[in-house]
Scaffold this active site. Structure first.
Site, PDB file in Angstrom:
ATOM      1  N   GLU A 126      -4.916 -19.384  -6.857  1.00 46.94           N
ATOM      2  CA  GLU A 126      -5.149 -18.341  -5.927  1.00 46.94           C
ATOM      3  C   GLU A 126      -4.094 -18.737  -4.756  1.00 46.94           C
ATOM      4  O   GLU A 126      -3.406 -17.772  -3.895  1.00 46.94           O
ATOM      5  CB  GLU A 126      -6.387 -18.498  -5.483  1.00 46.94           C
ATOM      6  N   TRP A 156      -0.898 -17.019  -5.971  1.00 44.95           N
ATOM      7  CA  TRP A 156      -0.891 -15.590  -5.546  1.00 44.95           C
ATOM      8  C   TRP A 156      -0.406 -15.338  -4.156  1.00 44.95           C
ATOM      9  O   TRP A 156       0.356 -14.504  -3.801  1.00 44.95           O
ATOM     10  CB  TRP A 156      -2.242 -15.112  -5.945  1.00 44.95           C
ATOM     11  N   TRP A 212      -1.680  12.111  -4.083  1.00 45.47           N
ATOM     12  CA  TRP A 212      -2.651  11.676  -3.191  1.00 45.47           C
ATOM     13  C   TRP A 212      -3.227  13.075  -2.585  1.00 45.47           C
ATOM     14  O   TRP A 212      -2.630  14.074  -2.360  1.00 45.47           O
ATOM     15  CB  TRP A 212      -2.467  10.770  -1.981  1.00 45.47           C
ATOM     16  N   ASN A 252     -13.473 -11.205  -2.072  1.00 44.04           N
ATOM     17  CA  ASN A 252     -12.202 -10.683  -2.815  1.00 44.04           C
ATOM     18  C   ASN A 252     -12.650  -9.743  -3.781  1.00 44.04           C
ATOM     19  O   ASN A 252     -11.941  -8.664  -4.068  1.00 44.04           O
ATOM     20  CB  ASN A 252     -11.235 -11.834  -3.368  1.00 44.04           C
ATOM     21  N   TRP A 264      -2.849   4.633  -0.749  1.00 49.26           N
ATOM     22  CA  TRP A 264      -3.423   3.109  -0.529  1.00 49.26           C
ATOM     23  C   TRP A 264      -2.714   2.479   0.896  1.00 49.26           C
ATOM     24  O   TRP A 264      -3.168   1.582   1.576  1.00 49.26           O
ATOM     25  CB  TRP A 264      -2.625   2.251  -1.546  1.00 49.26           C
ATOM     26  N   TRP A 317      -2.937  -4.300  -2.226  1.00 47.09           N
ATOM     27  CA  TRP A 317      -3.177  -2.986  -2.208  1.00 47.09           C
ATOM     28  C   TRP A 317      -2.269  -2.152  -3.226  1.00 47.09           C
ATOM     29  O   TRP A 317      -2.459  -1.305  -3.664  1.00 47.09           O
ATOM     30  CB  TRP A 317      -3.030  -1.933  -0.675  1.00 47.09           C
TER      31      TRP A 317
END
Length: 484
Positions: free
Chosen positions: A281, A284, A312, A347, A365, A388
């Site tokens: 993690e 990331w 969108w 998360n 987004w 996102w």
């Protein structure tokens, strides 16, 4: 100017609000003269991504804590507001300092700010030095075999692991020379920075967080001692305290990733699997900064440029319902209310909530990223952007757009008894586990017994899952056809 046989140095604090494991401070001490700590509040220097309300709350308390730490060592924290380059040049002139020491940031506006500051410092006749306090590896240090930046996490992290983890930087705080108050430059009072909200919406933050260095170390110690054993199984459960909650401390630099890696190595023992999973993690986070540095357009534009033409359907009412936690999907609404109340969201729930916005509701987004930016205490431009874009299918290593989370089954899987929903959506608290994630399917008599009137106490789903998923897939097919 300071009355010292050696010329002083300025230590320019940024997102590195700690003394230990602070390479810029270590380098400043090695120069031999007094060190004068400085923080410049420069919202304009943040560009389009000036701190949101929740982050400003955290920054206020982190600065107060840093000032207390420095005061115990006989040092002030000089606070200035305005253009960082101009403020630092003023301080160089006021103190006779010969150098500025700082730790790097990696956001596009911060990189531009560093260049401007460096130009001004050098033009004034002083020197400037930058170090790395925020990451295990600088973004330019990790490259693929072709010498290019990575866009897929697994080979990126494998390459990082092959390097080995750097250890924390040792800082001998005993070498910090006290500075008499009469010789200190003027400083703003912390309250003059205006970081705290005017309206009392942050009451829940004080209950949820201890935004101090001590709080960071305590959270890390508790997680290593009690959380690693169950981390793999518990980290996706919002009804459990199974995550580290270190993200805001890492963002503001109250603890560093080198310190986290060292603690994991020391405390792993029989729970090495949990330590390795958690370290991924951290990976990331590293990967997100790697991407932001190499692709600085991504906070506003998709990494995959073809997604700029995605169809969108912007709708202010749908966005508002999502923001308020009134979508009719209990897991999502619980997460959005937890976010508003505490400045943080689990998360797993972030992923489901984001998926609902960009898939079921077909909202861009960027609108979700902006809301998270304003409401998260751990709002980090690299992490926020990557998260996102991953959800929207338009970034590096992204989930395919056609992967649409079912918010009901996600709730039943990761909040099986409904405890998370009961905490944050109390109007549904009396519903049994069978219906708490799908209250619209509960018998009318049960809803009446539980005091729930759908459409009044709690909304019907803003869009059905089957309908929302179908609409998302249809939009994706339209997008693909337009490009073929």
């Amino acid at each position: 100017m300071l009355s010292s046989p050696a010329r002083p140095s300025l230590l320019w604090f940024r997102l590195d609000l700690r003394l230990e494991d602070n390479p810029a401070l270590a380098d400043a001490l090695a120069a031999g003269g007094p060190v004068l700590p400085v923080f410049v509040h420069d919202p304009a220097g943040e560009g389009a991504w000036a701190l949101g309300g929740a982050s400003r709350w955290w920054l206020h308390h982190a600065l107060a804590d840093l000032a207390d730490q420095l005061d115990r060592l006989g040092l002030p924290l000089i606070l200035r507001e305005g253009d960082a380059s101009g403020c630092l040049r003023e301080l160089l002139a006021e103190t006779g300092a010969e150098a500025v020491y700082a730790n790097r940031r990696y956001e596009p506006a911060a990189i531009a700010q560093e260049a401007e500051v460096a130009e001004g410092v050098l033009a004034s006749g002083a020197k400037i030095y930058f170090s790395n306090a925020a990451l295990l590896f600088e973004p330019w240090e990790i490259r693929n075999k072709s010498g290019n930046p990575f866009q897929v996490f697994t080979p990126y992290w494998r390459t990082c692991r092959e390097q080995g983890w750097p250890g924390p930087v040792r800082v001998d705080l005993k070498k910090l020379a006290k500075i008499p108050a009469k010789e200190c430059p003027r400083s703003l009072a912390l309250d003059e920075l205006g970081l705290l909200p005017d309206k009392d919406w942050d009451a829940g933050f004080y209950e949820a967080w201890q935004p101090t260095r001590e709080g960071a170390l305590a959270r890390l110690e508790t997680f290593v001692r009690e959380g690693l054993d169950e981390y793999e199984g518990e980290r996706d459960r919002p009804d459990q305290d199974g995550t580290s909650r270190l993200s805001p401390y890492l963002h503001f630099g109250q603890i560093g990733p080198r310190e986290v890696a060292a603690a994991l190595k020391q405390g792993a023992g029989a729970v090495a699997a949990g330590a390795d999973k958690y370290l991924a993690e951290i990976g990331w986070r590293e990967f997100s900064h790697h991407l932001l540095y190499h692709f600085p357009q991504t906070p506003e534009a998709p990494l995959r440029p073809e997604f700029a033409d995605f169809p969108w359907r912007e709708n202010a009412d749908l966005l508002r319902a999502w923001q308020r936690g009134r979508t009719g999907y209990p897991l999502v609404d619980a997460g959005m209310r937890q976010l508003w109340s505490t400045g943080w969201m689990h998360n797993r729930v972030r992923m489901v909530a984001a998926s609902l916005l960009v898939k079921h509701l077909l909202q861009p987004w960027q609108a979700g990223a902006r809301w998270f930016w304003d409401t998260l205490v751990d709002a980090d431009l690299a992490n926020n952007t990557q998260g996102w874009q991953w959800t929207a299918g338009c970034g590096a290593d992204a989930a395919p757009y056609f992967r649409v989370f079912n918010p009901v089954t996600q709730g039943e899987r990761f909040d099986p008894q409904g405890d998370y929903v009961r905490r944050w959506v109390p109007e549904l608290a009396k519903l049994p586990p069978k219906f708490i994630h799908r209250p619209w399917e509960a018998p009318a008599s049960l809803l009446e017994d539980c005091g729930v009137v759908l459409g009044n106490d709690y909304p019907e789903p803003i869009v059905g899952h089957v309908e929302g998923r179908g609409r998302a897939l249809a939009a994706f097919e339209k997008f693909k056809s337009a490009r073929s």
